[in-house]
Write a protein that holds these residues in place. Structure first.
Motif, PDB file in Angstrom:
ATOM      1  N   LEU A 195       0.824  -1.219   0.000  1.00  0.00           N
ATOM      2  CA  LEU A 195       0.000   0.000   0.000  1.00  0.00           C
ATOM      3  C   LEU A 195       0.856   1.266   0.000  1.00  0.00           C
ATOM      4  O   LEU A 195       0.528   2.253  -0.639  1.00  0.00           O
ATOM      5  N   LYS A 196       1.963   1.209   0.745  1.00  0.00           N
ATOM      6  CA  LYS A 196       2.852   2.369   0.865  1.00  0.00           C
ATOM      7  C   LYS A 196       3.410   2.792  -0.478  1.00  0.00           C
ATOM      8  O   LYS A 196       3.505   3.980  -0.771  1.00  0.00           O
ATOM      9  N   SER A 197       3.848   1.816  -1.273  1.00  0.00           N
ATOM     10  CA  SER A 197       4.622   2.139  -2.485  1.00  0.00           C
ATOM     11  C   SER A 197       3.959   1.791  -3.801  1.00  0.00           C
ATOM     12  O   SER A 197       4.454   2.184  -4.851  1.00  0.00           O
ATOM     13  N   ARG A 198       2.851   1.034  -3.768  1.00  0.00           N
ATOM     14  CA  ARG A 198       2.264   0.590  -5.031  1.00  0.00           C
ATOM     15  C   ARG A 198       0.787   0.939  -5.191  1.00  0.00           C
ATOM     16  O   ARG A 198       0.169   0.559  -6.180  1.00  0.00           O
ATOM     17  N   ALA A 199       0.224   1.624  -4.222  1.00  0.00           N
ATOM     18  CA  ALA A 199      -1.158   2.086  -4.368  1.00  0.00           C
ATOM     19  C   ALA A 199      -1.091   3.573  -4.720  1.00  0.00           C
ATOM     20  O   ALA A 199      -0.383   4.341  -4.057  1.00  0.00           O
ATOM     21  N   PRO A 200      -1.809   4.001  -5.773  1.00  0.00           N
ATOM     22  CA  PRO A 200      -1.644   5.378  -6.262  1.00  0.00           C
ATOM     23  C   PRO A 200      -2.324   6.431  -5.394  1.00  0.00           C
ATOM     24  O   PRO A 200      -3.353   6.983  -5.741  1.00  0.00           O
ATOM     25  N   PHE A 201      -1.683   6.682  -4.252  1.00  0.00           N
ATOM     26  CA  PHE A 201      -2.090   7.764  -3.344  1.00  0.00           C
ATOM     27  C   PHE A 201      -0.899   8.704  -3.192  1.00  0.00           C
ATOM     28  O   PHE A 201       0.258   8.263  -3.204  1.00  0.00           O
ATOM     29  N   TRP A 202      -1.202   9.992  -3.012  1.00  0.00           N
ATOM     30  CA  TRP A 202      -0.163  10.990  -2.761  1.00  0.00           C
ATOM     31  C   TRP A 202      -0.646  11.909  -1.663  1.00  0.00           C
ATOM     32  O   TRP A 202      -1.798  12.337  -1.668  1.00  0.00           O
ATOM     33  N   LYS A 203       0.272  12.211  -0.737  1.00  0.00           N
ATOM     34  CA  LYS A 203      -0.100  13.019   0.425  1.00  0.00           C
ATOM     35  C   LYS A 203       0.551  14.393   0.344  1.00  0.00           C
ATOM     36  O   LYS A 203       1.751  14.499   0.087  1.00  0.00           O
ATOM     37  N   LYS A 204      -0.259  15.409   0.620  1.00  0.00           N
ATOM     38  CA  LYS A 204       0.289  16.762   0.695  1.00  0.00           C
ATOM     39  C   LYS A 204       0.018  17.312   2.080  1.00  0.00           C
ATOM     40  O   LYS A 204      -1.141  17.351   2.524  1.00  0.00           O
ATOM     41  N   GLU A 205       1.089  17.726   2.761  1.00  0.00           N
ATOM     42  CA  GLU A 205       0.945  18.237   4.129  1.00  0.00           C
ATOM     43  C   GLU A 205       0.958  19.761   4.129  1.00  0.00           C
ATOM     44  O   GLU A 205       1.798  20.377   3.466  1.00  0.00           O
ATOM     45  N   SER A 206       0.038  20.355   4.878  1.00  0.00           N
ATOM     46  CA  SER A 206       0.002  21.815   5.015  1.00  0.00           C
ATOM     47  C   SER A 206       0.226  22.176   6.472  1.00  0.00           C
ATOM     48  O   SER A 206      -0.437  21.642   7.356  1.00  0.00           O
ATOM     49  N   SER A 207       1.162  23.098   6.684  1.00  0.00           N
ATOM     50  CA  SER A 207       1.420  23.603   8.040  1.00  0.00           C
ATOM     51  C   SER A 207       1.519  25.121   7.939  1.00  0.00           C
ATOM     52  O   SER A 207       1.309  25.691   6.869  1.00  0.00           O
ATOM     53  N   ALA A 208       1.863  25.752   9.056  1.00  0.00           N
ATOM     54  CA  ALA A 208       1.969  27.215   9.070  1.00  0.00           C
ATOM     55  C   ALA A 208       3.035  27.693   8.082  1.00  0.00           C
ATOM     56  O   ALA A 208       2.965  28.808   7.561  1.00  0.00           O
ATOM     57  N   THR A 209       4.019  26.829   7.789  1.00  0.00           N
ATOM     58  CA  THR A 209       5.114  27.250   6.917  1.00  0.00           C
ATOM     59  C   THR A 209       4.841  26.964   5.432  1.00  0.00           C
ATOM     60  O   THR A 209       5.664  27.273   4.588  1.00  0.00           O
ATOM     61  N   GLY A 210       3.714  26.367   5.136  1.00  0.00           N
ATOM     62  CA  GLY A 210       3.385  26.119   3.723  1.00  0.00           C
ATOM     63  C   GLY A 210       2.929  24.694   3.472  1.00  0.00           C
ATOM     64  O   GLY A 210       2.700  23.931   4.406  1.00  0.00           O
ATOM     65  N   SER A 211       2.828  24.359   2.177  1.00  0.00           N
ATOM     66  CA  SER A 211       2.361  23.028   1.786  1.00  0.00           C
ATOM     67  C   SER A 211       3.458  22.284   1.046  1.00  0.00           C
ATOM     68  O   SER A 211       4.210  22.874   0.277  1.00  0.00           O
ATOM     69  N   GLU A 212       3.503  20.977   1.278  1.00  0.00           N
ATOM     70  CA  GLU A 212       4.545  20.180   0.635  1.00  0.00           C
ATOM     71  C   GLU A 212       4.057  18.769   0.362  1.00  0.00           C
ATOM     72  O   GLU A 212       3.399  18.170   1.219  1.00  0.00           O
ATOM     73  N   TRP A 213       4.375  18.234  -0.807  1.00  0.00           N
ATOM     74  CA  TRP A 213       4.071  16.838  -1.098  1.00  0.00           C
ATOM     75  C   TRP A 213       4.998  15.953  -0.290  1.00  0.00           C
ATOM     76  O   TRP A 213       6.200  16.221  -0.219  1.00  0.00           O
ATOM     77  N   VAL A 214       4.461  14.926   0.301  1.00  0.00           N
ATOM     78  CA  VAL A 214       5.274  13.984   1.082  1.00  0.00           C
ATOM     79  C   VAL A 214       6.074  13.136   0.103  1.00  0.00           C
ATOM     80  O   VAL A 214       5.516  12.560  -0.832  1.00  0.00           O
ATOM     81  N   ALA A 215       7.396  13.098   0.310  1.00  0.00           N
ATOM     82  CA  ALA A 215       8.256  12.321  -0.584  1.00  0.00           C
ATOM     83  C   ALA A 215       8.216  10.849  -0.190  1.00  0.00           C
ATOM     84  O   ALA A 215       8.105  10.512   0.986  1.00  0.00           O
ATOM     85  N   ALA A 216       8.289   9.986  -1.198  1.00  0.00           N
ATOM     86  CA  ALA A 216       8.365   8.547  -0.916  1.00  0.00           C
ATOM     87  C   ALA A 216       9.710   8.256  -0.259  1.00  0.00           C
ATOM     88  O   ALA A 216      10.714   8.898  -0.561  1.00  0.00           O
ATOM     89  N   LYS A 217       9.707   7.293   0.658  1.00  0.00           N
ATOM     90  CA  LYS A 217      10.953   6.951   1.369  1.00  0.00           C
ATOM     91  C   LYS A 217      11.635   5.758   0.704  1.00  0.00           C
ATOM     92  O   LYS A 217      10.969   4.806   0.295  1.00  0.00           O
ATOM     93  N   ASP A 218      12.961   5.818   0.646  1.00  0.00           N
ATOM     94  CA  ASP A 218      13.715   4.685   0.086  1.00  0.00           C
ATOM     95  C   ASP A 218      13.440   3.410   0.876  1.00  0.00           C
ATOM     96  O   ASP A 218      13.379   2.321   0.319  1.00  0.00           O
ATOM     97  N   ASP A 219      13.262   3.581   2.203  1.00  0.00           N
ATOM     98  CA  ASP A 219      12.997   2.424   3.079  1.00  0.00           C
ATOM     99  C   ASP A 219      11.726   1.691   2.655  1.00  0.00           C
ATOM    100  O   ASP A 219      11.637   0.472   2.721  1.00  0.00           O
ATOM    101  N   ASP A 220      10.715   2.485   2.249  1.00  0.00           N
ATOM    102  CA  ASP A 220       9.443   1.880   1.864  1.00  0.00           C
ATOM    103  C   ASP A 220       9.602   1.049   0.593  1.00  0.00           C
ATOM    104  O   ASP A 220       9.021  -0.025   0.457  1.00  0.00           O
ATOM    105  N   GLU A 221      10.391   1.564  -0.339  1.00  0.00           N
ATOM    106  CA  GLU A 221      10.629   0.830  -1.580  1.00  0.00           C
ATOM    107  C   GLU A 221      11.439  -0.437  -1.271  1.00  0.00           C
ATOM    108  O   GLU A 221      11.142  -1.522  -1.769  1.00  0.00           O
TER     109      GLU A 221
END
Lengths: 147, 83
Positions: free
Chosen positions: A115-141
């Motif tokens: 699910l972590k690496s092969r299901a087509p979901f993408w997460k974007k986090e928003s905080s006081a400092t702005g918004s950023e797409w969560v990068a995939a981790k090498d560990d997950d792959e």
């Protein structure tokens, strides 16, 4: 096998109860629930989950079928949400049922890795400092190589 | 050949549209990417580092050398972050 991709929240307790009402030869049910975690130090306001309608369901069903065959699962449930979520909200859950716990645990672990690496979901986090797409981790792959 | 091309996450943001229908003579995903990059800077920027891009042909994950003849839908997106 039950695969659900939805924006609405789900009732983790009720889902576990329903899933654990098993057939007679089932001896083990394993459940996992993923929760929106606050990021390190910077207050997370919101997490937006985007997905690829159609491919998501297809990918999840493929993983569930593979897990069912490989560990002789009696049943398998995947619920994954999309859309805007707040810290503490439940993002997704996996449940597996098998004759013995080793199979139920292994299948749930396998499903989470995929699910972590092969299901087509993408997460974007928003905080006081702005918004950023969560990068995939090498560990997950790398985790996929276990299987 | 007419194709639906879909973009997700930061690729969608950089290119500026979630999907478009293209008329292409590309035979592989790589050739389609080359056509797109030649269109304008938004595409050139979005596809500047292909190590950071994944592709699905008709909703199955594929490589860039995959043939696209007969395909209906090609999607480009960053590495996935489910769970």
């Amino acid at each position: 096998m039950d695969i659900r991709v939805q924006q609405a929240p789900f009732d983790f307790g009720a889902e576990c109860d329903r899933f654990a009402a098993v057939r007679g030869d089932t001896g083990a049910v394993v459940t996992f629930c993923g929760i929106v975690r606050d990021t390190d130090g910077q207050a997370l306001h919101r997490m937006e989950i985007e997905h690829y309608p159609g491919m998501t369901e297809k990918a999840l069903a493929g993983m569930a079928q593979t897990a069912t065959r490989r560990w002789n699962l009696h049943d398998c449930l995947i619920i994954h949400r999309y859309g805007p979520l707040r810290p503490g909200e439940r993002i997704m859950m996996v449940a597996t049922a098998a004759r013995h716990r080793a199979d139920a645990f292994a299948a749930a672990d396998f499903l989470m890795d995929y699910l972590k690496s092969r299901a087509p979901f993408w997460k974007k986090e928003s905080s006081a400092t702005g918004s950023e797409w969560v990068a995939a981790k090498d560990d997950d792959e790398a985790a996929l190589k276990r299987w | 050949m007419k194709l639906d091309v879909l973009y997700f996450a930061w690729l969608r943001e950089r290119i500026g549209v979630p999907r478009e229908t293209l008329d292409t003579s590309a035979r592989t995903v790589a050739e389609l990417v080359a056509e797109l990059k030649a269109r304008d800077d938004r595409y050139a920027l979005a596809f500047s580092d292909l190590d950071a891009v994944r592709v699905a042909v008709d909703q199955d994950l594929c490589d860039f050398d995959t043939a696209i003849e007969g395909a209906r839908e090609i999607a480009f997106f960053p590495p996935m972050t489910g769970g």
